[in-house]
Scaffold this active site. Structure first.
Site, short mmCIF file in Angstrom:
data_model
loop_
_atom_site.label_atom_id
_atom_site.label_comp_id
_atom_site.label_asym_id
_atom_site.label_seq_id
_atom_site.Cartn_x
_atom_site.Cartn_y
_atom_site.Cartn_z
CB VAL A 64 -6.00 -6.38 0.32
CG1 VAL A 64 -4.89 -7.07 1.08
CG2 VAL A 64 -5.44 -5.60 -0.87
CE1 TYR A 155 -0.22 4.40 -6.76
CE2 TYR A 155 0.61 6.65 -6.85
CZ TYR A 155 0.71 5.35 -6.39
OH TYR A 155 1.76 5.00 -5.56
CB ALA A 156 -3.42 11.51 -7.71
CB ALA A 157 -8.52 9.97 -6.87
CB SER A 158 -6.41 5.46 -4.82
OG SER A 158 -5.02 5.43 -5.13
#
Ligand code: NAD
Length: 247
Positions: A64, A155-158
């Protein structure tokens, strides 16, 4: 609901874990489901894992983060079936480390797989859904995206970024009844979380008011709701499914 039967849905990261249960849920609602994933072996085993749903399940091996490939997969599904009703941007990865030790590569990869792919999918599906004047897009965000989490800055930013994308797209697409929402799972028992050390699992459990980890089915049912006519007047929202952690 009767109105959901025959709808066409694409689920990214659909080969295992939460994505697999989302496929099961949408199939159970009478939708045709296209599971998109990197892992061919898991996709090959998917019909068996889902009780052999026949023509109602299709699979596509796609990365993706490959903009051209993911976009053309979405276009081909819509062309083949003459419609695209649901896109679930569920594919995601973690590359955990504390900020001070995190490499550029781990930052970039997580942002690309989790956030960039959701943008690519939303743009491609959004164009089709705007033309058909109906559709539902669901982002798989996270409790980490709402609250931040030690060791998960990338991960949190994404996942926070997915909420910004979701809210903006919801405003842009609403006038043609194309809805965009997000689910924010807490700690769900899957392969992604099974690899965590026991100490991290114990600390996570201590934060959950309902005192249990979630199941992929808990998340899939919330996605099913946001993908269905039951939520026809809901857009731009984040639904936390986390046993009471985020209130
Ligand atoms: P998982 O690792 O079991 O499944 C993720 C799937 O995504 C895998 O099948 C993988 O092959 C696929 N995938 C990864 N990169 C891809 C790419 N580039 N192209 C296509 N497919 C790709 O993870 P899971 O626990 O089922 O998580 C699913 C989603 O839910 C993720 O977005 C995750 O961030 C989110 N989430 C999970 C939890 C949890 O506790 N498990 C909590 C909050 C949010």
């Amino acid at each position: 609901m009767e109105a959901d039967k025959g709808k066409v849905a694409i689920v990214t990261g659909g080969a295992r874990g939460i994505g697999l249960e989302i496929c099961r849920e949408l199939l159970g609602m009478g939708m045709k489901v296209v599971a998109v994933d990197l892992k061919k072996d898991l996709l090959d085993a998917l019909p068996g894992a889902l009780g052999n749903p026949g023509d109602n399940l299709e699979t596509a091996v796609v990365d993706v983060t490959n903009s051209a490939a993911f976009t053309s997969t979405i276009e081909q599904v819509a062309e083949k079936h003459g419609r695209l009703d649901v896109l679930v941007n569920n594919a995601g990865i973690t590359r955990d480390n504390i900020v001070l030790m995190m490499s550029d590569e781990d930052w970039e990869l997580v942002l690309k797989v989790n956030l960039m792919s959701a943008f690519i999918g939303t743009r491609a599906a959004g164009k089709i859904m705007m033309r058909q004047r109906k559709g539902a897009i669901v982002m798989m965000s996270s409790y980490s995206g709402l609250e931040g989490n030690r060791g998960q800055a990338n991960y949190a930013a994404s996942k926070a970024g997915m909420l910004g994308l979701m809210k903006s797209a919801a405003k842009e697409l609403a006038k043609r009844s194309v809805r965009v929402n997000a689910v924010a799972p807490g700690f769900i028992k899957t392969d992604m979380t099974d690899v965590l050390p026991q100490q991290a699992k114990d600390m996570a459990l201590a934060q959950i008011p309902m005192e249990r980890f979630g199941t992929p089915g808990d998340i899939a049912r919330a996605v099913g709701f946001l993908a269905s006519e039951a939520s026809a007047y809901i857009t731009g929202q984040v639904l936390s499914v986390d046993g009471g952690m985020h209130t």
